[in-house]
Scaffold this active site. Structure first.
Site, PDB file in Angstrom:
ATOM      1  N   CYS A   1      -2.473   4.451   2.976  1.00 23.46           N
ATOM      2  CA  CYS A   1      -3.103   4.592   1.637  1.00 23.46           C
ATOM      3  C   CYS A   1      -2.311   3.841   0.468  1.00 23.46           C
ATOM      4  CB  CYS A   1      -3.585   5.981   1.208  1.00 23.46           C
ATOM      5  SG  CYS A   1      -4.269   6.998   2.416  1.00 23.46           S
ATOM      6  N   GLY A   2      -1.741   2.774   1.065  1.00 20.86           N
ATOM      7  CA  GLY A   2      -0.813   1.955   0.113  1.00 20.86           C
ATOM      8  C   GLY A   2       0.242   2.761  -0.407  1.00 20.86           C
TER       9      GLY A   2
END
Length: 270
Positions: free
Chosen positions: A107-108
């Site tokens: 998720c980054g």
């Protein structure tokens, strides 16, 4: 019932320039091999108590099951040191997936998981629970006061699942991960929602312990010891409040301090 976790043994003690014959309380170490659908999955070294909780919590933690009802048959052979598990779905459980190292992002964010199954099972906490500073201190005191085997042997880890002001269940094991798996297993067997609960732990908050807490689903982890840097990074990413060095009326908050409030702030918010 915890006396079965230790035994007395004759030893030689050095004290005041003399060698003395005496007895010491020694913690018991027990190997338990988990068989899933007739295949060997893992061998755990543990304390021989609350073994059903341990196995179920471990399997849930590793993503093999999500609920107790997914197990068709569960048999413990204490004499031989085996737990035989038959799953309702005859799915293949790979040891390689269980143990294969994985380092990547999610998720980054820089979530540095060591194993592939951690990516699947560690959850970002959605907990809204808040506790006062004094409750942090009192929960640690309550867990330590119940740590009978540690007082006798000094050879076990202790963990407790708590509400904001009381211990729900505490567990002891020679393995720090095992103590947490027993809590996870207890919550699954008794259908206890953990998202609003607090984890109190006697040992260091390593990245493995923080990941285990995320798998259980709690939002606050309290420890009397230190965290590691990777544990703090994971706690920040997974929205978990990590508190360490809870001793002598003080502690350190390492991540998401918004869940720890002062007593007067709590009164003002009412």
């Amino acid at each position: 019932m915890e006396e079965s976790l230790s035994l007395k043994r004759s030893i030689i003690k050095y004290q005041d320039t003399q060698l003395l014959e005496t007895e010491d309380e020694i913690v018991i170490e027990f190997p338990l091999t988990i068989m899933i659908n007739g295949q060997e999955f893992a061998t755990m070294v543990c304390s021989p108590f609350h073994l059903e909780e341990l196995v179920i919590g471990f399997l849930a933690s590793e993503g093999v099951i999500r609920f107790r009802k997914e197990i068709k048959d569960f048999k413990l052979d204490i004499g031989a040191g085996f737990a035989h598990i038959e799953l309702i779905q005859d799915k293949f459980v790979s040891q390689q997936t269980f143990s294969k190292r994985f380092i990547g992002s999610c998720c980054g964010k820089s979530r540095q998981f060591y194993f592939q199954n951690d990516v699947r099972t560690a959850k970002t906490s959605m907990s809204k629970t808040k506790i006062t500073a004094e409750q942090c201190i009192q929960l640690m005191k309550k867990m330590q006061s119940e740590s009978i085997v540690f007082k006798q042997t000094g050879g076990v880890h202790n963990a407790a699942l708590c509400s904001s002001d009381e211990l729900i269940v505490s567990r002891t094991d020679i393995g720090r991960h095992n103590a947490l798996d027993k809590l996870f297993g207890y919550s699954l067997l008794n259908q206890i929602s953990v998202k609003d609960k607090i984890l109190v732990f006697s040992g260091r908050i390593s990245s493995e312990i923080l990941t285990k807490a995320a798998k259980i689903g709690v939002g606050i982890v309290l420890s009397k010891s230190a965290p590691t840097d990777l544990a703090i990074k994971l706690a920040e990413d997974l929205n978990i409040t990590a508190v360490g060095f809870i001793r002598n009326g003080s502690f350190n908050i390492y991540s998401h301090p918004e869940r720890i409030i002062l007593e007067n702030n709590e009164e003002e918010s009412k």
